[in-house]
Write an enzyme that holds these catalytic residues in place. Structure first.
Site, PDB file in Angstrom:
ATOM      1  N   THR A  43      51.502  22.642  24.167  1.00  0.00           N
ATOM      2  CA  THR A  43      51.406  21.542  23.202  1.00  0.00           C
ATOM      3  C   THR A  43      50.211  20.621  23.410  1.00  0.00           C
ATOM      4  O   THR A  43      49.673  20.522  24.520  1.00  0.00           O
ATOM      5  CB  THR A  43      52.696  20.686  23.294  1.00  0.00           C
ATOM      6  N   ALA A  74      61.700  26.100  24.174  1.00  0.00           N
ATOM      7  CA  ALA A  74      61.241  24.842  24.778  1.00  0.00           C
ATOM      8  C   ALA A  74      62.169  23.709  24.380  1.00  0.00           C
ATOM      9  O   ALA A  74      62.852  23.768  23.358  1.00  0.00           O
ATOM     10  CB  ALA A  74      59.816  24.512  24.336  1.00  0.00           C
ATOM     11  N   TYR A  75      62.174  22.681  25.207  1.00  0.00           N
ATOM     12  CA  TYR A  75      62.810  21.413  24.841  1.00  0.00           C
ATOM     13  C   TYR A  75      61.720  20.601  24.150  1.00  0.00           C
ATOM     14  O   TYR A  75      60.735  20.222  24.773  1.00  0.00           O
ATOM     15  CB  TYR A  75      63.311  20.684  26.090  1.00  0.00           C
ATOM     16  N   LYS A 122      55.975  19.994  29.873  1.00  0.00           N
ATOM     17  CA  LYS A 122      55.217  21.119  29.321  1.00  0.00           C
ATOM     18  C   LYS A 122      53.996  21.436  30.195  1.00  0.00           C
ATOM     19  O   LYS A 122      53.654  22.606  30.408  1.00  0.00           O
ATOM     20  CB  LYS A 122      54.787  20.836  27.879  1.00  0.00           C
ATOM     21  N   ILE A 171      67.479  30.612  29.379  1.00  0.00           N
ATOM     22  CA  ILE A 171      66.348  30.826  30.295  1.00  0.00           C
ATOM     23  C   ILE A 171      66.442  29.975  31.553  1.00  0.00           C
ATOM     24  O   ILE A 171      65.738  30.231  32.530  1.00  0.00           O
ATOM     25  CB  ILE A 171      64.979  30.597  29.598  1.00  0.00           C
ATOM     26  N   TYR A 189      58.207  14.764  27.734  1.00  0.00           N
ATOM     27  CA  TYR A 189      57.970  16.050  27.067  1.00  0.00           C
ATOM     28  C   TYR A 189      56.633  16.649  27.506  1.00  0.00           C
ATOM     29  O   TYR A 189      56.569  17.798  27.959  1.00  0.00           O
ATOM     30  CB  TYR A 189      58.010  15.876  25.550  1.00  0.00           C
ATOM     31  N   GLN A 217      61.794  27.165  15.565  1.00  0.00           N
ATOM     32  CA  GLN A 217      60.875  27.254  14.429  1.00  0.00           C
ATOM     33  C   GLN A 217      59.890  28.412  14.577  1.00  0.00           C
ATOM     34  O   GLN A 217      59.729  29.237  13.676  1.00  0.00           O
ATOM     35  CB  GLN A 217      60.124  25.918  14.301  1.00  0.00           C
ATOM     36  N   LEU A 218      59.237  28.501  15.731  1.00  0.00           N
ATOM     37  CA  LEU A 218      58.263  29.575  15.947  1.00  0.00           C
ATOM     38  C   LEU A 218      58.949  30.921  16.089  1.00  0.00           C
ATOM     39  O   LEU A 218      58.467  31.933  15.561  1.00  0.00           O
ATOM     40  CB  LEU A 218      57.423  29.276  17.195  1.00  0.00           C
ATOM     41  N   TRP A 274      51.522  19.682  15.981  1.00  0.00           N
ATOM     42  CA  TRP A 274      52.120  19.277  14.702  1.00  0.00           C
ATOM     43  C   TRP A 274      52.693  20.464  13.925  1.00  0.00           C
ATOM     44  O   TRP A 274      52.403  20.663  12.746  1.00  0.00           O
ATOM     45  CB  TRP A 274      51.085  18.537  13.852  1.00  0.00           C
TER      46      TRP A 274
END
Length: 287
Positions: A111, A70-71, A139, A47, A135, A11-12, A160
């Protein structure tokens, strides 16, 4: 400036690509004209494979690396702990190693899930972390690898995240609204919806600022709401008529614990980079 971006299909990553392809729409155009981006998705560069990361750095020789890989499957992480650790920790270690070799500065996205959610006011960068699920734990471990190994890094925590790219709450709500007449959404988890394009803007602002004030920063759109409030605004702005019911978390059990309150304080990033941040409502309306 040469910049390598991992997680290009996320998304990012897609948001950064969409902005980098059209600087004219953004206020920092003059500062970013000389930035050369190299985007890689997980199919191009894994990665978690140290050799793949090293060979990519050797080829590109980046000044900056943006790690948007990221996961992020919060519930799935509870049953895929090894995979989450591999991407969020080992993958980060591999990137760190190449950053050290090629004297590359790192921008790493983290996050709100590093916090436990028991605070009643926005979290500062200096607040103690206490992740409640796999998660968040992975992170945070990724953050610590960076903090302990690099000097030139920006860790940007966000919350979010949504956009027209990838999978996210906004797209899920609009999809479900096409399939159902009634929806129940949790009303006792509070956070700040963040548009991925605004976060992408912020990351490019960091790149173009040439700031040496490295460290952890929080970025999210201003204000806060519940998932119910977020859904309500999504439907309102998209003229969707649906019977929306507010429910407590206890009525919507998930594998992973969510922070009850994970609003991030953005004072530090606003001061350092002299920016104003849109409210989450305005960001949702504008995009």
């Amino acid at each position: 400036m040469i910049v390598i971006v991992f997680g290009a299909n996320g998304q990012l990553g897609q948001a950064i690509q969409s902005i980098s392809a059209n600087f004219s729409k953004h206020h920092f155009k003059k500062n970013t004209d000389n930035i050369q981006f190299h985007f890689f998705d997980s199919n191009q560069v894994d990665i978690t494979n140290i050799n793949a990361v090293e060979s990519t750095f050797k080829l590109v020789k980046p000044d900056f690396c943006i790690n948007a890989a990221a996961y992020t499957a919060v519930d799935k992480a509870e049953i895929e702990e090894e995979k989450a650790h591999l991407i969020n920790v080992i993958g980060v270690k591999n990137i760190i190693q190449s950053c050290q070799t090629y004297d590359t500065s790192l921008i790493h996205v983290s996050t709100d899930f590093v916090f436990d959610g028991i605070k009643n006011e926005p979290y500062l960068e200096t607040d103690p972390t206490n992740p409640q699920g796999v998660y968040g734990v992975t992170k945070r471990k990724g953050e610590l690898e960076i903090i302990h190994s690099l000097k030139e890094y920006f860790i940007v925590r966000t919350s979010w995240l949504y956009s027209d790219f990838g999978n996210n709450f906004k797209k899920t709500m609009l999809k479900l609204a096409n399939e159902k007449n009634q929806l129940s959404v949790v009303n006792d988890q509070i956070g700040s919806p963040t548009h991925a394009l605004d976060l992408a803007d912020m990351i490019l602002k960091i790149l173009s600022s040439k700031s040496k004030n490295y460290g952890i920063y929080h970025f999210c759109n201003e204000g806060n709401t519940s998932w119910f409030g977020f859904a309500k605004k999504i439907f309102e702005l998209n003229s969707v008529k649906i019977d929306l019911k507010a429910i407590p978390t206890s009525e919507y059990p998930t594998l992973a614990l969510r922070p009850k309150y994970s609003v991030l304080d953005t004072s530090k990033i606003k001061k350092e980079f002299n920016i104003k941040i849109k409210s989450w409502e305005k960001a949702l309306q504008d995009n």
